[in-house]
Scaffold this motif. Structure first.
Motif: not given
Lengths: 343, 219
Positions: A110, A113, A117, A150, A307-308, A334-341, B198-199, B204, B206-207, B209-210, B213-214, B217
């Protein structure tokens, strides 16, 4: 969202900070330089010979105002820690995740990425805004390579692989960093990243800004109850804030690198504000340090849509939001850490 | 019966009745939030928390009174406990002082019972500590400047005991329940940390979301 609070930077040598009621008072000798209500502050950073009264330290700890001491050159010395409290369950879970290779790799993915990015976006933005003044071919190539990195990150399984990919990505990015400097090119050039010590003006600026951002991230981690010392991509080492360094990765390109570039490209810093020491190490003078601090504080007041969360927030709140999201991930919300993109 | 070590803050009860997740965030996760700090009406509490008492003839007023109940497993402070003078029949001339808890709230009266439950818990603490029976107390709302009398009937007492039991279960589990997004989230000072929208499941991830975002791009 949380209000953006200020950071009080004390750079005046010989200053003494005391508590008066609900305010922080800055004195030099008998002269009062300023009074700041504590509820407007989220942190106090002291550079060099600055003294602070114990009651003020305790008061800041109680009110969640982080307090750090750095050398005159911005190297971290110590911070004030109040009575330990906060979220023990969160910290225990944070350590459990760090003990698991899979979970650590997941966090590191995460984080990287976000970093790669955002690095690519820095290059693309510069290409978009200054196409006529840049070496487009090299830049486009580097951006493409970051795109490949990436994709690799998303499928990498182990920390080992991830660290390798990160090394490559950093190399591609910094190989064209010098192209991003478009004014004062004679005096401000970038060949290679040097940190201990910085060997040129650009590295000196980068290191100083990374320190400032890291300090803010460390404070944000502590505020939400995380232990800034235990990281995932960055393995534990004494004296190293592993988690804060992990979370710094997303912000290096987006916040620090871009601020350094704009300080140079808009001629806000002058070559004469830097000094070369006997060993070749480069330091900045007080005036330049102040210019950087003011620019950083101003940058933190800019608004951006997260963004999130899809919410309008100040740039300075981003650290807090990312730390909070990390805590919610750690606690399984949350199921993962959402990075700041950065888009 | 609980031991002193097992006591939980009495104020946690109102958080629990309002929302179990909010209660868990505050009392399990110890989240610190300036919003909460102010929302709990620190300023308003300050004048009643002085720990002083005053005497107004037929009413004695004690402020910032420490409380605890080993039956409920709670400890905390009452903003104000009034003691009302009650004269016995004239032959004996015996005077008793009847405790009457008053809780100050910054906002307006709420739709759920969380304030009443908190007040009832205070009454149960006082009954246990003073060996007496308390039938009434009052809630004072800063926004409307009105005082409402509350009767501690069997129904409210039962609700309070149930809430206290549930509170102990929740805190001992160490698990924060997932959010249930609803109308009351708008009045919650912790929504920035809770992120109910959110939760809440199905929103949404996290997967996603990523990926989103990508993919934006991609050229």
């Amino acid at each position: 969202m949380k209000r953006l609070l200020n950071t009080l930077y004390v750079t005046t040598q010989g200053a003494y900070l005391t508590k008066e009621g609900e305010t922080v008072v800055v004195k030099v000798g008998d002269d009062t330089l300023g009074k700041v209500p504590v509820h407007t502050l989220c942190s106090i950073v002291c550079f060099g010979q600055v003294m602070v009264s114990p009651p003020l330290m305790g008061f800041c700890a109680q009110r969640n105002v982080s307090m750090s001491f750095l050398t005159e050159y911005g190297r971290f010395l110590a911070k004030v820690q109040g009575p330990v409290s906060g979220n023990v369950l969160l910290r225990r879970q944070q350590y459990r995740l760090a003990d698991s290779a899979d979970e650590s790799a997941k966090v590191a993915r995460s984080v990287l990425i976000g970093k790669i990015s955002n690095s690519r976006t820095v290059l693309r933005r510069m290409l978009r805004d200054h196409a006529e003044r840049l070496d487009n071919d090299d830049m486009l190539k580097a951006a493409e390579r970051l795109g490949i990195s990436l994709r690799k990150v998303q499928s990498a399984a182990s920390l080992e692989q991830l660290r390798g990919i990160e090394g490559d990505a950093a190399h591609h990015y910094f190989s064209v960093f010098d192209n991003l400097i478009i004014s004062q090119r004679e005096e401000f050039f970038f060949k290679v990243r040097s940190r201990r010590p910085p060997m040129d003006r650009v590295n000196c600026l980068l290191s100083f800004l990374y320190t400032l951002v890291l300090h803010d991230i460390r404070g944000a981690c502590e505020t939400v109850g995380l232990d800034p010392a235990v990281g995932y991509l960055h393995r534990d080492r004494p004296e190293r804030a592993g988690l804060a360094l992990d979370m710094l990765e997303e912000f290096r390109p987006y916040l620090a690198d871009r601020l350094v570039l704009s300080l140079i490209n808009l001629n806000q810093v002058k070559p004469s504000g830097f000094k070369k020491l006997e060993t070749g190490a480069v330091t900045m003078d007080d005036e330049t340090r102040k210019v950087v601090l003011v620019a950083y504080q101003k940058r933190k007041q800019d608004e951006i849509t997260h963004p999130f969360l899809n919410e309008k927030v100040s740039v300075g709140i981003l650290f807090h939001i990312q730390a909070m999201l990390f805590a919610r991930f750690t606690r399984n919300d949350l199921e993962g850490y959402p990075p700041f993109i950065w888009q | 019966m609980f031991t002193e070590d097992e006591l939980i803050q009495l104020s946690a009860l109102q958080h629990l009745v309002f929302c179990e997740r909010q209660c868990a965030l505050i009392h399990i996760e110890q989240v610190w939030d300036e919003n909460l700090y102010t929302a709990e009406g620190r300023i308003m509490h300050e004048h009643v928390d002085s720990g002083k008492s005053e005497n107004r003839g037929d009413i004695k007023i004690a402020t910032g009174v420490p409380l605890r109940s080993l039956i409920l497993g709670l400890s905390g402070k009452a903003d104000v406990v009034e003691f009302h003078k009650i004269r016995g029949d004239s032959a004996k001339k015996k005077v008793t002082w009847q405790p009457f808890p008053v809780e100050y709230k910054r906002g307006s009266p709420k739709r759920d019972n969380c304030d009443k439950v908190q007040l009832c818990a205070q009454a149960i603490c006082l009954e246990e500590m003073l060996g007496t029976e308390i039938k009434h107390g009052a809630l004072f709302y800063g926004k409307t400047r009105r005082r409402f009398d509350v009767t501690f009937d069997a129904g409210l007492r039962h609700e309070t005991e149930q809430a206290a039991m549930r509170l102990h279960e929740l805190v001992e589990s160490g698990k924060t329940p997932p959010p249930l997004y609803g109308a009351k989230c708008k009045n919650c000072s912790l929504s920035d940390i809770c992120l109910p929208e959110k939760i809440t499941k199905g929103n949404l991830s996290v997967e996603t979301y990523i990926k989103k975002c990508l993919s934006q791009d991609a050229e």
